[in-house]
Motif scaffolding. Structure first.
Motif, PDB file in Angstrom:
ATOM      1  N   GLY A  90      17.819  90.250  54.263  1.00 54.59           N
ATOM      2  CA  GLY A  90      16.658  91.001  53.574  1.00 54.59           C
ATOM      3  C   GLY A  90      16.937  92.457  52.914  1.00 54.59           C
ATOM      4  N   ASP A  91      15.781  92.673  52.130  1.00 53.31           N
ATOM      5  CA  ASP A  91      15.824  94.003  51.490  1.00 53.31           C
ATOM      6  C   ASP A  91      16.936  94.057  50.207  1.00 53.31           C
ATOM      7  N   SER A  92      17.075  92.915  49.629  1.00 54.71           N
ATOM      8  CA  SER A  92      18.120  92.779  48.689  1.00 54.71           C
ATOM      9  C   SER A  92      17.882  93.584  47.445  1.00 54.71           C
ATOM     10  N   LEU A  93      16.614  93.657  46.937  1.00 58.68           N
ATOM     11  CA  LEU A  93      16.136  94.094  45.854  1.00 58.68           C
ATOM     12  C   LEU A  93      15.674  95.536  45.973  1.00 58.68           C
ATOM     13  N   ALA A  94      15.761  96.475  44.972  1.00 64.43           N
ATOM     14  CA  ALA A  94      14.993  97.428  44.635  1.00 64.43           C
ATOM     15  C   ALA A  94      14.487  97.840  43.423  1.00 64.43           C
ATOM     16  N   HIS A  95      14.752  96.818  42.442  1.00 67.34           N
ATOM     17  CA  HIS A  95      14.388  96.845  41.034  1.00 67.34           C
ATOM     18  C   HIS A  95      14.006  95.527  40.445  1.00 67.34           C
ATOM     19  N   GLU A  96      13.355  95.319  39.430  1.00 65.70           N
ATOM     20  CA  GLU A  96      12.721  94.079  38.942  1.00 65.70           C
ATOM     21  C   GLU A  96      13.961  93.465  38.090  1.00 65.70           C
ATOM     22  N   VAL A 115      22.291  81.311  54.995  1.00 71.05           N
ATOM     23  CA  VAL A 115      20.651  81.247  55.181  1.00 71.05           C
ATOM     24  C   VAL A 115      19.938  82.885  55.126  1.00 71.05           C
ATOM     25  N   PHE A 116      18.874  82.994  54.733  1.00 72.11           N
ATOM     26  CA  PHE A 116      18.100  84.347  54.517  1.00 72.11           C
ATOM     27  C   PHE A 116      16.722  84.408  54.734  1.00 72.11           C
ATOM     28  N   VAL A 117      16.520  85.505  54.873  1.00 71.45           N
ATOM     29  CA  VAL A 117      14.830  85.813  55.230  1.00 71.45           C
ATOM     30  C   VAL A 117      14.655  87.319  54.022  1.00 71.45           C
ATOM     31  N   TYR A 118      13.432  87.319  53.652  1.00 68.49           N
ATOM     32  CA  TYR A 118      13.117  88.463  52.845  1.00 68.49           C
ATOM     33  C   TYR A 118      12.807  89.878  53.589  1.00 68.49           C
ATOM     34  N   GLY A 119      13.081  90.816  53.319  1.00 61.51           N
ATOM     35  CA  GLY A 119      12.538  92.217  53.440  1.00 61.51           C
ATOM     36  C   GLY A 119      11.245  92.471  52.766  1.00 61.51           C
ATOM     37  N   SER A 120      10.754  93.549  53.137  1.00 59.80           N
ATOM     38  CA  SER A 120       9.490  94.041  52.228  1.00 59.80           C
ATOM     39  C   SER A 120       9.940  94.647  50.805  1.00 59.80           C
ATOM     40  N   ASN A 121      11.048  95.280  50.818  1.00 58.41           N
ATOM     41  CA  ASN A 121      11.405  95.409  49.434  1.00 58.41           C
ATOM     42  C   ASN A 121      12.104  94.425  48.618  1.00 58.41           C
ATOM     43  N   ASP A 122      12.032  93.389  48.819  1.00 57.78           N
ATOM     44  CA  ASP A 122      12.459  92.098  48.188  1.00 57.78           C
ATOM     45  C   ASP A 122      10.799  91.896  47.452  1.00 57.78           C
ATOM     46  N   LEU A 123       9.853  92.307  47.986  1.00 55.55           N
ATOM     47  CA  LEU A 123       8.555  91.915  47.411  1.00 55.55           C
ATOM     48  C   LEU A 123       7.929  93.223  46.530  1.00 55.55           C
ATOM     49  N   PHE A 124       8.116  94.341  47.284  1.00 57.92           N
ATOM     50  CA  PHE A 124       7.391  95.669  46.496  1.00 57.92           C
ATOM     51  C   PHE A 124       8.490  96.615  46.327  1.00 57.92           C
ATOM     52  N   SER A 125       8.554  97.372  45.209  1.00 57.72           N
ATOM     53  CA  SER A 125       9.505  98.059  44.561  1.00 57.72           C
ATOM     54  C   SER A 125       9.083  99.482  45.279  1.00 57.72           C
ATOM     55  N   PRO A 126      10.476 100.125  45.589  1.00 55.64           N
ATOM     56  CA  PRO A 126      10.275 101.621  46.279  1.00 55.64           C
ATOM     57  C   PRO A 126       9.439 102.557  45.339  1.00 55.64           C
ATOM     58  N   PRO A 149       2.746  91.751  45.298  1.00 55.32           N
ATOM     59  CA  PRO A 149       4.347  92.106  45.246  1.00 55.32           C
ATOM     60  C   PRO A 149       4.588  92.251  43.686  1.00 55.32           C
ATOM     61  N   ASP A 150       5.394  93.421  43.174  1.00 55.02           N
ATOM     62  CA  ASP A 150       5.688  93.521  41.997  1.00 55.02           C
ATOM     63  C   ASP A 150       7.118  93.556  41.533  1.00 55.02           C
ATOM     64  N   LEU A 151       8.123  92.622  42.638  1.00 54.59           N
ATOM     65  CA  LEU A 151       9.417  92.341  42.647  1.00 54.59           C
ATOM     66  C   LEU A 151       9.404  91.066  42.497  1.00 54.59           C
ATOM     67  N   PRO A 152      10.862  90.299  41.878  1.00 56.87           N
ATOM     68  CA  PRO A 152      10.833  88.978  41.466  1.00 56.87           C
ATOM     69  C   PRO A 152      11.532  88.197  42.814  1.00 56.87           C
ATOM     70  N   TRP A 153      10.762  88.237  43.907  1.00 58.22           N
ATOM     71  CA  TRP A 153      11.328  87.772  45.282  1.00 58.22           C
ATOM     72  C   TRP A 153      11.289  86.126  44.988  1.00 58.22           C
ATOM     73  N   ARG A 154      10.335  85.416  44.377  1.00 56.97           N
ATOM     74  CA  ARG A 154      10.701  84.162  44.198  1.00 56.97           C
ATOM     75  C   ARG A 154      11.764  83.720  43.359  1.00 56.97           C
ATOM     76  N   GLU A 155      12.145  84.496  42.515  1.00 58.32           N
ATOM     77  CA  GLU A 155      13.484  84.112  41.373  1.00 58.32           C
ATOM     78  C   GLU A 155      14.701  84.371  42.411  1.00 58.32           C
ATOM     79  N   LEU A 156      14.614  85.398  43.531  1.00 61.44           N
ATOM     80  CA  LEU A 156      15.709  85.764  44.280  1.00 61.44           C
ATOM     81  C   LEU A 156      15.838  84.489  45.298  1.00 61.44           C
ATOM     82  N   GLY A 157      14.731  84.063  45.924  1.00 64.41           N
ATOM     83  CA  GLY A 157      14.943  82.937  46.775  1.00 64.41           C
ATOM     84  C   GLY A 157      15.438  81.687  46.278  1.00 64.41           C
ATOM     85  N   ALA A 158      14.829  81.406  44.805  1.00 65.34           N
ATOM     86  CA  ALA A 158      15.254  80.181  44.176  1.00 65.34           C
ATOM     87  C   ALA A 158      16.630  80.200  43.787  1.00 65.34           C
ATOM     88  N   ALA A 159      17.365  81.351  43.582  1.00 65.10           N
ATOM     89  CA  ALA A 159      18.663  81.231  43.279  1.00 65.10           C
ATOM     90  C   ALA A 159      19.584  80.977  44.485  1.00 65.10           C
TER      91      ALA A 159
END
Length: 307
Positions: A90-96, A115-126, A149-159
């Motif tokens: 997790g915490d793969s993202l920091a930008h939309e 396999v994967f799980v999310y971290g908080s920064n996959d959902l909420f931008s820094p 949440p303001d980051l595209p966590w669903r798109e990340l998981g779907a990919a």
């Protein structure tokens, strides 16, 4: 009078040297060490006797923003190590706009079991804040004030799931990796209160070749439950290894309930093995690492000695 002048010059020189060292330290931490990626390697005697080796690549905390070309290229090159299983904690993202470059960086790794799980920064931008504040308070307090949440966590998981990786956020799954039977379960990020261990609670299959527990933040409450349910390899991230460490002292804080000596690396946790990744990235508002290089880990799981 001469004595006063000498004292002033000495004080000015000391201040100048101190300032220069501070600037040099910040430059090293933000330019050199932040981009000085390393692959840690461990051999863990975990599998049933007679079982062939299984190679697990553990990725965590990329905190990706577009344009981090060195990081993206380094991640893409990890396929050369031919892992049998990839685990992203997790915490793969920091930008939309980070989903597409992150998926591109994973590249051929997505063709392998994962396999994967999310971290908080996959959902909420820094958000900008005093970068030293984490030394005396947990970032959990900041996320508790944010509801949407303001980051595209669903798109990340779907990919990732479109490529065949399994979503372990409060889920248990079964998969094959390297010809072995893996019973895997995970929880969503406890740092923002989204972990629901009760949904996966219960003894795992003791006949599985590997029993794997996955989480973002290594909170002892969840580690205890994974261990009690029979998961023997526990993988987590979140801590950044401390991100800012001191020579001969190590990690200053972990930003979670785990103790400092487990902030990164491999350790025993009761009957289980625990690996906490020091992670690959940083918040874009605190782009420094000191005595704590960014990392991924390659875990070679081998057969345990017969008793």
């Amino acid at each position: 009078m001469n004595t006063v002048r000498k004292s002033l010059r000495a004080a000015a020189t000391a201040a100048a040297v101190t300032g220069a060292l501070g600037v040099a330290g910040i430059g090293y931490a933000s330019i050199i060490e932040r981009n000085w990626f390393r692959l840690r390697r461990y051999e863990i005697p975990l599998l049933p006797p007679g079982t062939p080796r299984l190679r697990v690549l553990h990725l965590s905390d990329a905190h990706l923003t577009p344009g981090r070309r060195m990081l993206l290229d380094w991640i893409r090159g990890l396929d050369a190590y031919e892992p049998d299983l990839v685990v992203n904690t997790g915490d793969s993202l920091a930008h939309e706009r980070a989903v597409e470059p992150f998926i591109h960086a994973l590249g051929p790794l997505l063709d392998r079991p994962g396999v994967f799980v999310y971290g908080s920064n996959d959902l909420f931008s820094p958000q900008f804040k005093n970068p030293a504040r984490y030394l005396w308070r947990s970032s959990r307090e900041d996320y508790n004030k944010r509801k949407t949440p303001d980051l595209p966590w669903r798109e990340l998981g779907a990919a990732m799931t479109a490529s065949g990786w399994l979503d372990l956020n409060n889920r248990a799954e079964r998969l094959k990796a390297g010809g072995l039977d893996v019973a895997a379960a995970g929880v969503h990020d406890s740092h923002i209160g989204l972990d629901r261990y009760d949904r996966i609670a219960g003894p795992t299959d003791p006949d599985a070749d590997l029993r794997l527990g996955v989480m973002h933040s290594p909170e002892p409450a969840n580690l205890d439950r994974f261990t009690a349910d029979g998961y023997r390899l526990l993988l987590a991230g979140h801590t950044h290894g401390g991100q800012l460490c001191l020579p001969y002292y190590g990690t200053l804080v972990t930003n979670c309930g785990i103790d400092r000596r487990r902030a990164w690396g491999l350790s025993r946790y009761g009957a289980s093995w625990l690996h906490v990744s020091g992670g690959l990235g940083t918040s874009p508002y605190a782009p420094v690492r000191f005595c704590c290089r960014p990392e991924a880990s390659l875990l070679d799981l081998v057969a345990a000695a017969e008793r």
